[in-house]
Write a protein that holds these residues in place. Structure first.
Motif, short mmCIF file in Angstrom:
data_model
loop_
_atom_site.label_atom_id
_atom_site.label_comp_id
_atom_site.label_asym_id
_atom_site.label_seq_id
_atom_site.Cartn_x
_atom_site.Cartn_y
_atom_site.Cartn_z
N LEU A 153 44.58 60.41 63.72
CA LEU A 153 44.64 59.41 64.79
C LEU A 153 43.80 59.77 66.26
O LEU A 153 43.02 58.96 66.83
N LEU A 154 44.35 60.88 66.53
CA LEU A 154 43.87 61.51 67.76
C LEU A 154 42.32 61.72 67.62
O LEU A 154 41.70 61.33 68.38
N GLU A 155 41.99 62.22 66.31
CA GLU A 155 40.32 62.45 66.10
C GLU A 155 39.55 61.27 66.29
O GLU A 155 38.51 61.18 66.94
N ALA A 156 40.27 59.96 65.73
CA ALA A 156 39.53 58.88 65.83
C ALA A 156 39.49 58.29 67.28
O ALA A 156 38.26 57.78 67.48
N LEU A 157 40.54 58.52 68.08
CA LEU A 157 40.44 58.13 69.39
C LEU A 157 39.69 58.89 70.29
O LEU A 157 38.91 58.25 71.21
N ARG A 158 39.85 60.04 70.06
CA ARG A 158 38.62 61.04 70.70
C ARG A 158 37.24 60.51 70.59
O ARG A 158 36.39 60.50 71.55
N VAL A 182 46.40 57.75 75.23
CA VAL A 182 46.13 56.47 74.54
C VAL A 182 47.21 56.21 73.40
O VAL A 182 47.93 55.41 73.00
N LEU A 183 47.31 57.15 72.32
CA LEU A 183 48.21 57.57 71.60
C LEU A 183 49.70 57.31 71.69
O LEU A 183 50.37 56.66 71.25
N LEU A 184 50.08 57.98 72.91
CA LEU A 184 51.35 57.81 73.41
C LEU A 184 51.53 56.49 73.81
O LEU A 184 52.73 55.92 73.57
N ILE A 185 50.79 55.75 74.53
CA ILE A 185 50.78 54.27 74.97
C ILE A 185 51.01 53.31 73.66
O ILE A 185 52.11 52.70 73.81
N ALA A 186 50.16 53.45 72.77
CA ALA A 186 50.42 52.76 71.69
C ALA A 186 51.41 52.98 70.80
O ALA A 186 52.15 52.04 70.48
N GLN A 187 51.70 54.34 70.76
CA GLN A 187 53.06 54.50 69.65
C GLN A 187 54.18 54.19 70.38
O GLN A 187 55.11 53.59 69.62
#
Length: 219
Positions: A153-158, A182-187
């Protein structure tokens, strides 16, 4: 030597031939292959998690439902927790399929992130884990552990953030750091959905998550 009274047909008198080429027979599509042993095991684990819960998901029952022996499972994963980890990785990364995050503008990127968040929130396997009373398992796989699924997920977001920065609609900053936030907010929004469902109906939940992400990423 006999002769024929029929005069030869001229080219102009030849019967017209269709200009349409004859239809070629399309090759048959190959039949889908059988499931791999790994997928059979993970499918069995998913079924148990959804219908029986985390605590009642045992390795012996996973093997039985998958139609394999317990040693076959052990050769791949040492215990049930490892099976669940592999299952989460498969399911979360599959959720990204068909929802590309490498778009140019911030608003489209945020829309895609919200859509992925909804899919994860409503995923039966992840939902079973979030509803579990096994807090240690929940902490390990959702809170404390940066596993292969979250790295994917991090790689796709980056990648999406880098494109948005090049477009000028996402603010400057280290893309991986922005992706992590962004991952932390969404998660955290996904994890807390049930707690605030009465306060944030579906449309509001989506709208406010998008607003939070747009506000964070805007130049």
């Amino acid at each position: 030597m006999s002769s024929s009274n029929v005069e030869p047909t001229t080219a102009a008198e030849q019967p017209e031939r269709s200009e349409q080429p004859a239809e070629r027979e399309q090759p048959a599509k190959p039949a889908p292959g059988p499931r791999s042993t790994d997928d059979a095991i993970l499918d069995a684990a998913a079924d148990l998690l959804v219908h029986l819960g985390v605590r009642r998901t045992q390795l012996a029952e996973i093997a039985r439902r998958a139609g394999v022996s317990r040693p076959t499972v052990y050769r791949r994963w040492p215990d049930v927790r490892a099976v669940i980890g592999a299952l989460l990785t498969r399911e979360i990364l599959a959720t990204l399929e068909g929802t590309a995050l490498d778009v140019q503008d911030r608003e489209t990127f945020v829309e895609r992130v919200v859509e992925v968040s909804v899919r994860l929130r409503d995923h039966p396997v992840l939902g079973a884990l979030l509803r579990s009373d096994d807090s240690d398992l929940l902490l390990e796989y959702v809170v404390e552990r940066l596993g292969a699924s979250q790295r994917g997920l991090l790689e796709a977001l980056r990648t999406g953030i880098e494109r948005g920065q090049a477009h000028g609609s996402i603010r400057a900053g280290e893309p991986l750091e922005l992706a992590a936030m962004v991952l932390l907010i969404a998660q955290s929004t996904v994890q807390s959905h049930r707690m605030v469902a009465a306060l944030l109906p579906e449309a509001a939940w989506r709208r406010e998550l998008a607003r939070a992400l747009n506000g964070y990423l805007a130049p």
